[in-house]
Design a protein around this motif. Structure first.
Motif, PDB file in Angstrom:
ATOM      1  N   GLU A  62       0.845  -1.191   0.000  1.00 36.95           N
ATOM      2  CA  GLU A  62       0.000   0.000   0.000  1.00 36.95           C
ATOM      3  C   GLU A  62       0.872   1.230   0.000  1.00 36.95           C
ATOM      4  O   GLU A  62       1.810   1.331   0.795  1.00 36.95           O
ATOM      5  CB  GLU A  62      -0.902   0.029   1.244  1.00 36.95           C
ATOM      6  CG  GLU A  62      -2.060  -0.940   1.164  1.00 36.95           C
ATOM      7  CD  GLU A  62      -2.998  -0.773   2.362  1.00 36.95           C
ATOM      8  OE1 GLU A  62      -2.816   0.197   3.134  1.00 36.95           O
ATOM      9  OE2 GLU A  62      -3.880  -1.623   2.533  1.00 36.95           O
ATOM     10  N   LEU A  63       0.565   2.139  -0.879  1.00 41.39           N
ATOM     11  CA  LEU A  63       1.296   3.402  -0.965  1.00 41.39           C
ATOM     12  C   LEU A  63       0.305   4.526  -0.723  1.00 41.39           C
ATOM     13  O   LEU A  63      -0.688   4.641  -1.460  1.00 41.39           O
ATOM     14  CB  LEU A  63       1.956   3.544  -2.347  1.00 41.39           C
ATOM     15  CG  LEU A  63       2.727   4.839  -2.595  1.00 41.39           C
ATOM     16  CD1 LEU A  63       3.923   4.954  -1.651  1.00 41.39           C
ATOM     17  CD2 LEU A  63       3.205   4.902  -4.051  1.00 41.39           C
ATOM     18  N   THR A  64       0.551   5.295   0.303  1.00 45.14           N
ATOM     19  CA  THR A  64      -0.358   6.368   0.742  1.00 45.14           C
ATOM     20  C   THR A  64      -1.805   5.862   0.817  1.00 45.14           C
ATOM     21  O   THR A  64      -2.740   6.532   0.365  1.00 45.14           O
ATOM     22  CB  THR A  64      -0.290   7.594  -0.190  1.00 45.14           C
ATOM     23  OG1 THR A  64      -0.705   7.203  -1.499  1.00 45.14           O
ATOM     24  CG2 THR A  64       1.101   8.171  -0.233  1.00 45.14           C
ATOM     25  N   GLY A  65      -1.931   4.658   1.322  1.00 41.44           N
ATOM     26  CA  GLY A  65      -3.269   4.097   1.531  1.00 41.44           C
ATOM     27  C   GLY A  65      -3.876   3.448   0.315  1.00 41.44           C
ATOM     28  O   GLY A  65      -4.985   2.917   0.376  1.00 41.44           O
ATOM     29  N   ILE A  66      -3.177   3.472  -0.793  1.00 39.76           N
ATOM     30  CA  ILE A  66      -3.709   2.872  -2.026  1.00 39.76           C
ATOM     31  C   ILE A  66      -3.095   1.490  -2.197  1.00 39.76           C
ATOM     32  O   ILE A  66      -1.865   1.346  -2.239  1.00 39.76           O
ATOM     33  CB  ILE A  66      -3.366   3.740  -3.254  1.00 39.76           C
ATOM     34  CG1 ILE A  66      -3.988   5.135  -3.111  1.00 39.76           C
ATOM     35  CG2 ILE A  66      -3.848   3.072  -4.540  1.00 39.76           C
ATOM     36  CD1 ILE A  66      -3.505   6.132  -4.135  1.00 39.76           C
ATOM     37  N   VAL A  72      -1.131   1.497 -16.185  1.00 36.89           N
ATOM     38  CA  VAL A  72      -1.359   2.932 -16.360  1.00 36.89           C
ATOM     39  C   VAL A  72      -1.548   3.605 -15.002  1.00 36.89           C
ATOM     40  O   VAL A  72      -0.982   4.668 -14.723  1.00 36.89           O
ATOM     41  CB  VAL A  72      -2.587   3.175 -17.265  1.00 36.89           C
ATOM     42  CG1 VAL A  72      -2.984   4.648 -17.251  1.00 36.89           C
ATOM     43  CG2 VAL A  72      -2.285   2.725 -18.686  1.00 36.89           C
ATOM     44  N   ALA A  73      -2.319   2.955 -14.139  1.00 37.51           N
ATOM     45  CA  ALA A  73      -2.561   3.529 -12.814  1.00 37.51           C
ATOM     46  C   ALA A  73      -1.274   3.552 -12.000  1.00 37.51           C
ATOM     47  O   ALA A  73      -0.999   4.520 -11.261  1.00 37.51           O
ATOM     48  CB  ALA A  73      -3.637   2.728 -12.097  1.00 37.51           C
ATOM     49  N   ARG A  74      -0.476   2.506 -12.124  1.00 45.89           N
ATOM     50  CA  ARG A  74       0.799   2.485 -11.398  1.00 45.89           C
ATOM     51  C   ARG A  74       1.721   3.586 -11.915  1.00 45.89           C
ATOM     52  O   ARG A  74       2.430   4.237 -11.126  1.00 45.89           O
ATOM     53  CB  ARG A  74       1.471   1.112 -11.562  1.00 45.89           C
ATOM     54  CG  ARG A  74       0.782   0.011 -10.766  1.00 45.89           C
ATOM     55  CD  ARG A  74       1.188  -1.359 -11.265  1.00 45.89           C
ATOM     56  NE  ARG A  74       2.609  -1.637 -11.035  1.00 45.89           N
ATOM     57  CZ  ARG A  74       3.105  -2.157  -9.916  1.00 45.89           C
ATOM     58  NH1 ARG A  74       2.283  -2.448  -8.918  1.00 45.89           N
ATOM     59  NH2 ARG A  74       4.374  -2.393  -9.780  1.00 45.89           N
ATOM     60  N   ALA A  75       1.700   3.797 -13.238  1.00 39.25           N
ATOM     61  CA  ALA A  75       2.518   4.887 -13.789  1.00 39.25           C
ATOM     62  C   ALA A  75       2.047   6.229 -13.232  1.00 39.25           C
ATOM     63  O   ALA A  75       2.850   7.107 -12.905  1.00 39.25           O
ATOM     64  CB  ALA A  75       2.436   4.881 -15.312  1.00 39.25           C
ATOM     65  N   ARG A  88       3.202  10.842  -9.386  1.00 35.74           N
ATOM     66  CA  ARG A  88       2.698  11.813  -8.420  1.00 35.74           C
ATOM     67  C   ARG A  88       3.127  11.550  -6.983  1.00 35.74           C
ATOM     68  O   ARG A  88       3.188  12.470  -6.177  1.00 35.74           O
ATOM     69  CB  ARG A  88       1.164  11.842  -8.477  1.00 35.74           C
ATOM     70  CG  ARG A  88       0.612  12.370  -9.787  1.00 35.74           C
ATOM     71  CD  ARG A  88      -0.888  12.561  -9.736  1.00 35.74           C
ATOM     72  NE  ARG A  88      -1.608  11.303  -9.555  1.00 35.74           N
ATOM     73  CZ  ARG A  88      -1.948  10.505 -10.559  1.00 35.74           C
ATOM     74  NH1 ARG A  88      -1.648  10.833 -11.784  1.00 35.74           N
ATOM     75  NH2 ARG A  88      -2.591   9.388 -10.325  1.00 35.74           N
ATOM     76  N   LYS A  89       3.418  10.299  -6.673  1.00 34.66           N
ATOM     77  CA  LYS A  89       3.682   9.969  -5.268  1.00 34.66           C
ATOM     78  C   LYS A  89       5.133   9.633  -4.982  1.00 34.66           C
ATOM     79  O   LYS A  89       5.520   9.546  -3.818  1.00 34.66           O
ATOM     80  CB  LYS A  89       2.817   8.758  -4.854  1.00 34.66           C
ATOM     81  CG  LYS A  89       1.324   8.936  -5.053  1.00 34.66           C
ATOM     82  CD  LYS A  89       0.737   9.908  -4.060  1.00 34.66           C
ATOM     83  CE  LYS A  89      -0.792   9.944  -4.167  1.00 34.66           C
ATOM     84  NZ  LYS A  89      -1.355  10.983  -3.293  1.00 34.66           N
ATOM     85  N   LEU A  90       5.891   9.355  -6.048  1.00 30.68           N
ATOM     86  CA  LEU A  90       7.240   8.848  -5.830  1.00 30.68           C
ATOM     87  C   LEU A  90       8.279   9.728  -6.497  1.00 30.68           C
ATOM     88  O   LEU A  90       8.042  10.288  -7.569  1.00 30.68           O
ATOM     89  CB  LEU A  90       7.367   7.420  -6.388  1.00 30.68           C
ATOM     90  CG  LEU A  90       6.485   6.357  -5.728  1.00 30.68           C
ATOM     91  CD1 LEU A  90       6.521   5.065  -6.528  1.00 30.68           C
ATOM     92  CD2 LEU A  90       6.930   6.100  -4.291  1.00 30.68           C
ATOM     93  N   ARG A 132       6.849  16.884  -5.458  1.00 30.20           N
ATOM     94  CA  ARG A 132       6.455  16.798  -4.043  1.00 30.20           C
ATOM     95  C   ARG A 132       6.031  15.373  -3.710  1.00 30.20           C
ATOM     96  O   ARG A 132       4.859  15.100  -3.355  1.00 30.20           O
ATOM     97  CB  ARG A 132       5.316  17.770  -3.718  1.00 30.20           C
ATOM     98  CG  ARG A 132       5.680  19.216  -3.992  1.00 30.20           C
ATOM     99  CD  ARG A 132       4.537  20.144  -3.637  1.00 30.20           C
ATOM    100  NE  ARG A 132       4.851  21.514  -4.009  1.00 30.20           N
ATOM    101  CZ  ARG A 132       5.615  22.335  -3.280  1.00 30.20           C
ATOM    102  NH1 ARG A 132       6.123  21.909  -2.145  1.00 30.20           N
ATOM    103  NH2 ARG A 132       5.861  23.566  -3.683  1.00 30.20           N
ATOM    104  N   PRO A 133       6.968  14.444  -3.794  1.00 33.48           N
ATOM    105  CA  PRO A 133       6.591  13.037  -3.637  1.00 33.48           C
ATOM    106  C   PRO A 133       6.270  12.695  -2.191  1.00 33.48           C
ATOM    107  O   PRO A 133       6.791  13.311  -1.251  1.00 33.48           O
ATOM    108  CB  PRO A 133       7.848  12.293  -4.102  1.00 33.48           C
ATOM    109  CG  PRO A 133       8.968  13.223  -3.779  1.00 33.48           C
ATOM    110  CD  PRO A 133       8.420  14.605  -4.005  1.00 33.48           C
ATOM    111  N   ALA A 134       5.444  11.691  -2.037  1.00 33.21           N
ATOM    112  CA  ALA A 134       5.172  11.176  -0.697  1.00 33.21           C
ATOM    113  C   ALA A 134       6.363  10.363  -0.203  1.00 33.21           C
ATOM    114  O   ALA A 134       6.584  10.253   1.003  1.00 33.21           O
ATOM    115  CB  ALA A 134       3.920  10.297  -0.733  1.00 33.21           C
ATOM    116  N   LEU A 135       7.103   9.806  -1.130  1.00 31.76           N
ATOM    117  CA  LEU A 135       8.226   8.953  -0.769  1.00 31.76           C
ATOM    118  C   LEU A 135       9.364   9.172  -1.761  1.00 31.76           C
ATOM    119  O   LEU A 135       9.152   9.064  -2.973  1.00 31.76           O
ATOM    120  CB  LEU A 135       7.768   7.482  -0.806  1.00 31.76           C
ATOM    121  CG  LEU A 135       8.790   6.412  -0.455  1.00 31.76           C
ATOM    122  CD1 LEU A 135       9.288   6.589   0.985  1.00 31.76           C
ATOM    123  CD2 LEU A 135       8.170   5.017  -0.620  1.00 31.76           C
TER     124      LEU A 135
END
Lengths: 417, 249
Positions: free
Chosen positions: B75-79, B87-90, B95-97, B171-174
Motif C-alpha cells: 500500500e502506498l499512501t493508503g492505495i 497505467v494507474a501504477r505509472a 505523483r507519489k514517488l 512533491r513526492p510522498a516517498l
C-alpha cells in the motif's frame, strides 16, 4: 489519443500535444547527424518519386510536342479505289486532279502539299549508272512526285537541287536521288551532271536528298517528276495508280484540313478519297505517360520502401540506444502510449522533413534534367504537393515497429544496463 | 497478520508492505525478496543496506512500483497497488514517488531546468506551471545559477542534485534513493547526503538503498537485506553501523 484524460480521477494527466511535440523535436535534434541520415532515406525515396513522376510527365509532354510538330501537322490523302477507268487515252485515270497541289494549298492552314506515287518496278525496268554498274538494279523504288512533295517532306539536307514546277510542267527527264539510292548507284558528286538509266531512259541527276523530317523511305528511292513518270510509264487502264497526297499543315490545323481536303480535291466525289488525320495528341500523351508512369512508379516505390526500411532500421537502433531514457520516462510516470507516441511523432516528423526536402530535390532534378535537355519541365501538382504527406506516412509506418519495441522497455530492465 | 520482527508504527504510514515478496519463476525459482512486513511513516529516513545481490534494489523497485511483488500486498499512501493497472501504477509513480539513481539518469542534451521539468511532464502538472516549479526545486538544491547548464557541463554532485530536484519537484510522498552517492567523490557525496538530510529534516520521507555504511549512518533507521531477507537493524548508532566497520557477514 489519451491527452488530458484522467487515469484515476484524482489528478488528470496534462501530457498535451504540445508536450508531445516538444519531446519529439527534442529527441530529433539531440542527434542531428543521425536525424539527417534517417531523413536521407526518405529524401531519396520521395525525391525519386517526384523526379520520376516529373520526368515522366516532362518526357511524355516532350514526346507529345515532337509528335505535334511532325505528325500532328501531317494529313495523308489516298486514292484507294483509284483503279481508274479508261479515260480514252488508254491509261488509268487518277482520282486526284492534276491541280491537286494547288487545290490543297487553297485550304486555310495548309503550308505545303505534294502528290506522289510509287511507280511499279516492272514499268521502269532496270536502273543503272552505266559508268559504275552496267548490270543495274530493279529493287530501287521510283517515286513520282510533284514539286510540292519536296516541301511537304521537309528536306533537311539537299545536295544540288530538287525539281520545280517548271520541270514538272515540262516533264523534264530529271531525277532527285535519296541518299541511300545514290550510294547504291555510286553517285556522290553532282559536279559532272551525272545521269542514270531508268529502263534504258537517261535522266539527269539534279540533286541528292541527304535527310528529311518526313517520309524517310524516300531516302532509298529515286524521285522523278510526276509528269515525266506519266510520259515514260503511263499506268494502264485497270491498274491502280495509287496516288497519294502529303499535306503539311500549320500546328493545330490538321483536323480541320483533314475534314476539308477531300472536298477540295474531289468536290464531286469526296468519299472516293481516304484521308488520314493525325491521332489525338492528348490520347498519345496519356498513353505515353501511362506506359512510362507504370514503369517508373515501380522504381519510385522501390526507392520509397528502401527509404522506409532505412528509417525503421535507424529508429530501431535509436530505440535501443535510448533504452535508459525510455526507462527513465517510464519511471517518471510515462505510459506506454506516451512512449509510442513520442517515437511515432519523431519518425513522422523526420518523414515529413524528408518528404519536404525530397520533393524539393525531385523538383530541382526535373528542372535540371529538363533544362539540360532543352525540355519544358512539367510537374503535376498531384505529384509534388502530396510528397511531404507521403514522407509522413512512410515515417509513421517505418516508426511503428520501433515505437512498439520502445513500449516494451521496462524501467527495471533499462536501469540494469 | 504481522511477521516476527516486523516493524509496527501506528502513526501516518506512507507505505506498508505485508508479506510482500518477489520470486522469479523458473526451474530453480529465485527468491529475490522473501516475504517482508514493513511500514514506513511520514518523515522517516530509512536506509536499506546489504551486499550486492542481497535483493535490496529489487525491494526498492517494488517500493517504486517498478516491479510487481509475486506475493503479499503493498500500500502506498493508503492505495493498494496490487490490482492497479500499469497505467494507474505509472500515474502513482509520477505523483507519489521520487527517484534518485546512482547513475543520475539525466537526459544529456537537456538543460538542468528541462530535466527537472521532465519529472513534472507525466504527473499532471499544468504546462504553464512547470518552469516555475522546476526553478524552485533547483533553488532548493542550490542550483539556481545552473538552470541552463547541460549535464555534460556539470560536476557529478551537481548532476545528482539536479536528479534530486527532479524528484522533489513532484512533491513526492516517498523519495527513493538508489546508491545516491555511488558515483560521487567524497566531497560531492557529503554535499548530497547533507541535502538528503535537510530534506528529511523538512519532513520528506526517504528510503535509501546503499551498500555504503557511511550513507546508512545518516538514516534514522536501518534495515539490512541479506539473501532476500529484510531485518531491522535499529538506529545506526546502536548497531554494527556505529562501529564504522563494513557489513557483517
Amino acid at each position: 489519443m489519451g491527452f488530458r484524460r484522467s487515469t484515476r480521477g484524482d489528478r488528470p494527466p496534462t501530457f498535451t500535444f504540445a508536450d508531445l511535440l516538444d519531446e519529439a523535436i527534442s529527441g530529433i535534434v539531440q542527434r542531428p547527424s543521425r536525424t539527417a541520415l534517417t531523413a536521407l532515406g526518405i529524401v531519396l525515396g520521395v525525391g525519386t518519386l517526384v523526379a520520376v513522376l516529373g520526368l515522366t510527365t516532362t518526357t511524355a509532354n516532350q514526346i507529345s510536342q515532337r509528335f505535334n510538330v511532325l505528325s500532328a501537322t501531317e494529313v495523308l490523302v489516298k486514292a484507294p479505289e483509284d483503279t481508274g477507268g479508261d479515260d480514252g487515252a488508254g491509261s488509268s485515270r487518277s482520282l486526284l486532279p492534276e491541280d491537286a497541289d494547288d487545290r490543297a494549298m487553297g485550304i486555310l492552314g495548309v503550308v505545303n502539299a505534294g502528290t506522289f506515287r510509287t511507280v511499279p518496278a516492272d514499268f521502269v525496268g532496270k536502273i543503272s549508272n552505266t559508268s559504275v554498274d552496267p548490270g543495274g538494279y530493279q529493287d530501287i523504288d521510283v517515286v513520282a512526285a510533284t514539286a510540292g512533295f519536296f516541301d511537304a517532306v521537309h528536306p533537311t539536307e539537299v545536295q544540288g537541287r530538287v525539281f520545280d514546277r517548271g520541270m514538272q510542267e515540262r516533264a523534264d527527264r530529271v531525277v532527285v536521288l535519296g541518299v541511300n539510292a545514290a550510294r547504291r548507284l555510286g553517285i556522290s558528286n553532282l559536279d559532272r551532271g551525272p545521269a542514270i538509266l531508268l529502263g534504258g531512259v537517261p535522266a539527269t541527276v539534279i540533286g541528292i536528298l541527304g535527310d528529311t523530317e518526313r517520309r524517310p523511305e524516300v531516302l532509298s528511292a529515286i524521285l522523278i517528276p510526276m509528269s515525266t513518270a506519266g510520259d515514260l510509264w503511263p499506268t494502264p487502264a485497270g491498274v491502280a495508280a495509287n496516288e497519294q497526297m502529303l499535306v503539311d499543315t500549320k500546328m493545330g490545323a490538321a483536323p480541320v484540313v483533314a475534314r476539308q481536303v477531300a472536298f477540295a480535291l474531289r468536290p464531286d466525289n469526296p468519299s472516293a478519297l481516304s484521308v488520314t488525320a493525325p491521332p489525338d495528341p492528348h490520347a498519345l500523351h496519356d498513353n505515353v505517360a501511362g506506359d512510362l508512369g507504370q514503369l517508373f512508379m515501380i522504381l519510385a516505390l522501390v526507392c520509397l520502401v528502401i527509404g522506409g526500411l532505412g528509417i525503421a532500421n535507424t529508429m530501431l537502433v535509436s530505440v535501443l540506444e535510448r533504452t535508459p531514457e525510455v526507462g527513465l520516462r517510464r519511471a517518471l510516470g510515462a505510459h506506454r502510449k506516451h512512449i509510442a507516441l513520442q517515437f511515432l511523432t519523431e519518425s513522422g516528423i523526420v518523414g515529413t522533413i524528408g518528404g519536404l526536402i525530397g520533393a524539393s530535390v525531385g523538383a530541382v532534378t526535373v528542372t535540371v534534367v529538363s533544362v539540360t535537355q532543352g525540355w519544358t519541365p512539367v510537374i503535376q501538382p498531384w505529384a509534388f504537393l502530396p510528397a511531404p504527406v507521403v514522407g509522413t506516412l512512410i515515417g509513421l509506418a517505418a516508426g511503428t515497429y520501433p515505437a512498439l519495441r520502445a513500449t516494451r522497455i521496462e524501467p527495471v530492465e533499462a536501469f540494469r544496463r | 497478520m504481522t511477521r516476527p520482527g516486523a516493524v509496527q508504527v501506528a502513526a501516518q504510514p506512507v507505505m506498508a508492505l505485508r508479506g510482500c515478496g518477489l520470486t522469479y519463476p523458473g526451474e530453480t525459482p529465485v527468491h529475490a525478496v522473501r516475504p517482508v512486513d514493513l511500514v514506513i511513516n511520514q518523515g522517516d529516513h530509512v536506509a536499506i543496506i546489504g551486499p550486492s545481490g542481497s535483493g535490496k534494489s529489487t525491494l526498492l523497485n517494488i517500493l517504486g512500483l517498478l516491479d510487481r511483488p509475486t506475493e503479499g500486498t503493498y500500500e502506498l499512501t493508503g492505495i493498494a497497488t496490487g490490482e492497479l493497472s500499469d497505467v494507474a501504477r505509472a500515474g502513482l509513480r509520477s505523483r507519489k514517488l521520487g527517484f534518485v539513481f546512482q547513475a543520475f539518469h539525466l537526459i544529456a542534451h537537456r538543460t538542468a531546468e528541462e530535466n527537472v521539468m521532465l519529472g513534472l511532464l507525466y504527473g499532471g502538472t499544468p504546462r504553464r506551471l512547470r518552469r516555475g516549479i522546476a526553478r524552485e526545486a533547483l533553488a532548493r538544491v542550490g542550483l539556481s545559477h545552473r538552470v541552463d547548464a547541460v549535464p555534460a557541463r556539470m560536476s557529478g554532485g551537481e548532476r545528482q542534485r539536479v536528479a534530486i530536484a527532479r524528484a522533489l519537484a513532484v512533491r513526492p510522498a516517498l523519495l527513493l534513493c538508489d546508491e545516491p552517492t555511488g558515483n560521487l567523490d567524497s566531497a560531492n557525496a557529503g554535499a548530497v547526503l547533507s541535502l538528503v538530510g535537510d530534506l528529511n529534516a523538512d519532513g520528506m520521507t526517504i528510503v535509501t538503498v546503499t551498500h555504503d555504511t557511511a550513507v546508512a549512518r545518516r538514516a534514522g533507521r536501518t534495515l539490512t537485506m541479506r539473501d532476500g531477507h529484510l531485518t531491522e537493524s535499529g538506529r545506526p548508532q546502536d548497531t554494527w553501523l556505529g562501529t564504522g566497520h563494513g557489513i557483517p557477514s
